[in-house]
Design an enzyme around this catalytic site. Structure first.
Site, PDB file in Angstrom:
ATOM      1  N   ASP A 488      -4.243 120.078   9.013  1.00  0.00           N
ATOM      2  CA  ASP A 488      -4.405 120.021  10.481  1.00  0.00           C
ATOM      3  C   ASP A 488      -4.927 121.325  11.067  1.00  0.00           C
ATOM      4  O   ASP A 488      -4.532 121.707  12.172  1.00  0.00           O
ATOM      5  CB  ASP A 488      -3.077 119.666  11.164  1.00  0.00           C
ATOM      6  CG  ASP A 488      -2.635 118.250  10.855  1.00  0.00           C
ATOM      7  OD1 ASP A 488      -3.474 117.463  10.392  1.00  0.00           O
ATOM      8  OD2 ASP A 488      -1.456 117.934  11.058  1.00  0.00           O
ATOM      9  N   ASP A 708       8.393 113.673  10.074  1.00  0.00           N
ATOM     10  CA  ASP A 708       7.194 114.247  10.675  1.00  0.00           C
ATOM     11  C   ASP A 708       7.527 115.062  11.917  1.00  0.00           C
ATOM     12  O   ASP A 708       6.724 115.906  12.336  1.00  0.00           O
ATOM     13  CB  ASP A 708       6.223 113.144  11.089  1.00  0.00           C
ATOM     14  CG  ASP A 708       5.649 112.398   9.899  1.00  0.00           C
ATOM     15  OD1 ASP A 708       5.348 113.052   8.890  1.00  0.00           O
ATOM     16  OD2 ASP A 708       5.516 111.169   9.980  1.00  0.00           O
TER      17      ASP A 708
END
Length: 770
Positions: A488, A708
């Site tokens: 990311d 997450d």
């Protein structure tokens, strides 16, 4: 179908000409356009509305297309859209109607065109035409609302303006109340001009050394004439608190080459009242491992905090086993510490060379911590011996916070597993995940380092360098060490610069490019380390407006390393995500009743519907750009199986394209942009080497069962914040089409064990797990 990428950009800024008008606006309109057949096609309109006037509680945006053949096709976000003739109107949603002065909202929709697709020329908000804006009073934007300052030390924050001032302004920082030990050390007066207003400037605060044990606080004002000021709270981190006496040992796991020595150090945590003797004695295990020197150490009132060395020796022997032994470090009245020593045997075969595919012919490292958690769940022993990655998601992970294994302990365990697996090599995967301004477009995995707070230098010296030192240890030379470089990160520089200030900062010096290059330079230099750079997933970069810019960015970044494109072994897609590896019941070329599946709400004009097609296309484009032909791709399949009763058994018979895609797709998420603890997900294909041409491996990088992100705000010391995309009640935003988040409830912060998620993933695994 052929596609042409056409960017149309129009910027109109303004405010009403009425003397007492409150409405003023800037509008940016961009259209990514493509051709589906000669003289016609589709487009995605992205519109940013900025309020440059007084605050408003609701808004109506209107504009006229230059032709009546430019049509809004109902699939929009961020507004309630309608069209009458050439006029398009969008009214605010319930959640984005209020816009403060200087605030912006991003909205948009999909459309079709015939003939040409020119941009609108004028826009209005609440009936007021945007045009010829006059300057507004800029606000002071701080990098933080609070800072901690070590007693006797300093800490920094940055300031910038929200908009360009009409002339130079001076921003002063001054203490307004609180502990007088906290002062402004430098940067008390900053000058911002119409040209440098957006460049962050640094203010340094200092905390004087004192004899009390109070952690004082003080409030500071940051402002001046011509700007709207801001406030900041500083807290002193006192160093006079009482420290409980203890033995401090570093590291707690030591590798000792056969016929040579290895060391660790010991010291005391606090000054003793008299001399203290600390002894090291051998316990159970391989008798070839012994204390060479430093078995008895004396710490006085003056040298108590100076580390002293204990040397362990490994005798030369004829076997090929990597034996281990525990050693006890003790002192009367104090809690003893244990050090585990592992012999690095030199009687094996030659050290492997750097191979083309590190997964080929190798077994995978089984993380004993994850394995134990998985085995403790009902049915979890069926997957407990599966190889998963080790995440270095903060500096503390290197040494192992709490009872977690340190990186060196994982490496030592990998050596033990390698010794037990026969002649096959062993591959261990380590995720490098701690860039400054990490996850700049999300909150659940925000990191500990900030670019504005010396983050890049800290990333190098406190994070990458220690990791490289450990991985480069000769004791681990027989391992194949795969590093997954910064999930990311780089993709955010392609898609999120306009939306997030943290991403814009990460686009400059000391940001993502510099961090990734430094990591590659240090890790690629180790012969048995393999480097794979994160490349997001198809539902992030699969549109033509994102795909080639990403290829260009990846090439630019990697080419800037010492060894250029040779510094990477490949790229990885779908890291910690849920996109299906292969959609079995339709392809991107499928049509339904003459309509392409690309026009469905789910595919949304993307050129890819699954990860494998995206990975192969990305690899081909990267090689064409200049990467070596042996470039390999990885796909994280840890949570993209989508099995269970909801999995379609075949293609739908529906004649409506949206119904067909929704009934045929195995990826059962509400929206392809949903990424947090997804309800209904299942474990995917088990780790497999070379499953398809150009694919080095399917891998389990995200250990199934590790969260997450938290589904609600949870205080933590890891820098991880609450992201609404992890909240099961969240109704979404324009990034996920204003759909529900699809997240599971009662989730802990990212990385922590989430039992309910693991059980769901096991139940919905595909291929099924018995």
């Amino acid at each position: 179908m052929t596609a042409a990428s056409v960017a149309a950009l129009g910027l109109v800024a303004g405010q009403s000409t009425a003397a007492n008008a409150a409405v003023a606006c800037d509008v940016t309109y961009t259209a990514n356009s493509w051709t589906s057949s000669p003289g016609q096609g589709g487009f995605t309109a992205n519109i940013t509305l900025k309020n440059t006037g007084d605050p408003i509680s609701s808004w109506t945006l209107a504009f006229d297309y230059p032709t009546t053949n430019q049509k809004y096709t109902p699939s929009g976000w961020g507004a309630n859209w309608s069209q009458s003739g050439a006029r398009v109107t969008g009214t605010n949603m319930p959640y984005n109607g209020s816009l403060a002065t200087g605030a912006s909202v991003s909205v948009g929709f999909n459309g079709t065109w015939t003939g040409t697709n020119p941009s609108p020329e004028t826009f209005s908000v609440n009936g007021t035409t945007c045009g010829d804006t006059t300057p507004t009073t800029p606000s002071v934007i701080l990098s933080a609302s609070s800072v901690a300052v070590n007693e006797g030390g300093t800490a920094t924050f940055t300031a910038r303006l929200s908009a360009a001032p009409s002339s130079n302004v001076t921003v002063a920082t001054a203490r307004t109340s609180g502990d007088t030990d906290l002062t402004v050390s430098s940067g008390s007066s900053l000058t911002f001009t119409p040209s440098n207003w957006s460049t962050a400037q640094t203010v340094t605060l200092a905390a004087a050394q004192d004899s009390d044990t109070t952690a004082g606080t003080a409030a500071f004002s940051v402002g001046g004439s011509g700007v709207t000021g801001a406030t900041l709270t500083a807290t002193e981190v006192d160093d006079d608190a009482t420290v409980e006496q203890a033995i401090v040992v570093t590291p707690t796991s030591v590798t000792v080459p056969e016929g040579s020595t290895g060391t660790f150090t010991a010291r005391l945590a606090a000054q003793p009242s008299s001399s203290v003797t600390v002894t090291t004695t051998a316990g159970s295990g391989d008798s070839d491992l012994t204390v060479g020197s430093g078995g008895s150490l004396t710490f006085s009132t003056s040298n108590w905090n100076t580390p002293q060395t204990v040397t362990l020796a490994a005798a030369q022997d004829s076997d090929s086993a990597n034996g281990s032994r525990t050693f006890t470090v003790a002192s009367t009245g104090l809690t003893s510490r244990t050090v585990t020593a592992t012999e690095a045997d030199d009687d094996g075969g030659p050290t492997p060379t750097h191979v083309e595919n590190p997964y080929s012919g190798a077994t995978g490292y089984v993380n004993p911590t994850w394995s134990a958690r998985a085995a403790a769940e009902p049915g979890g022993d069926a997957v407990a011996d599966t190889s998963t990655a080790v995440w270095m998601d903060r500096t503390a992970a290197i040494e192992g916070p709490g009872d977690a294994l340190s990186l060196r302990e994982h490496m030592d365990e990998a050596v033990r597993q390698d010794a037990a697996n026969g002649s096959a090599p062993l591959t261990i995967q380590v995720v490098i995940y701690n860039l400054p301004n990490r996850d700049c477009s999300a909150l659940a995995s925000n990191g500990e380092l900030r670019i504005s707070e010396n983050g890049f230098n800290r990333y190098k010296t406190e994070y990458i360098d220690p990791i490289a030192d450990i991985l480069g240890d000769s004791a681990y030379a027989n391992l194949r060490i795969v590093t997954i470089i910064e999930p990311d990160s780089l993709p955010n520089l392609v898609t999120n610069l306009d939306r997030f200030a943290d991403c814009r900062e990460a686009n400059g010096a000391g940001g993502y490019r510099d961090g990734v290059r430094y990591a590659l330079d240090q890790l690629h230099a180790i012969p048995n380390v393999y480097t794979y750079v994160d490349a997001a997933h198809h539902a992030w970069l699969g549109w033509d407006s994102n795909f080639q810019p990403s290829v260009n960015l990846f090439y630019e970044t990697v080419a800037g390393t010492a060894d250029g494109v040779d510094s990477v072994d490949g790229f990885i897609v779908n890291t910690a995500n849920y996109s299906a590896t292969v959609e079995p019941h339709f392809t991107v070329n499928t049509t339904v009743n003459g309509t392409s599946v690309r026009q469905s709400k789910w595919v949304d004009w993307n050129y890819y519907i699954d990860e494998q097609s995206f990975a192969v296309a990305l690899r081909n484009a990267l090689v064409a750009k200049g990467f070596r032909s042996g470039l390999g791709m990885l796909i994280d399949t840890s949570r993209n199986g989508w099995g269970g009763s909801a999995r379609p058994g075949g293609p739908s018979t529906a004649t409506n394209v949206d119904q067909f895609v929704d009934q045929s797709r195995v990826d059962r998420r509400i929206h392809a942009g949903n990424w947090c603890n997804q309800s209904g997900a299942g474990m995917g294909a088990r780790p497999t080497a070379a499953p398809a041409s150009g694919i080095d491996a399917y891998v389990w990088v995200k250990p199934p069962g590790e969260s997450d992100g938290a589904s609600e705000e949870i205080d933590n010391d890891e820098g991880k914040r609450f992201d609404r995309m992890c909240d099961p009640t969240y109704e979404g935003n324009d990034l996920n089409g204003n759909n529900m988040s699809g997240a599971l409830a009662d989730a802990p912060i990212s990385g922590q064990w989430f039992s309910a998620q693991f059980r769901q993933l096991l139940q919905n695994a595909y291929p099924p797990i018995n």
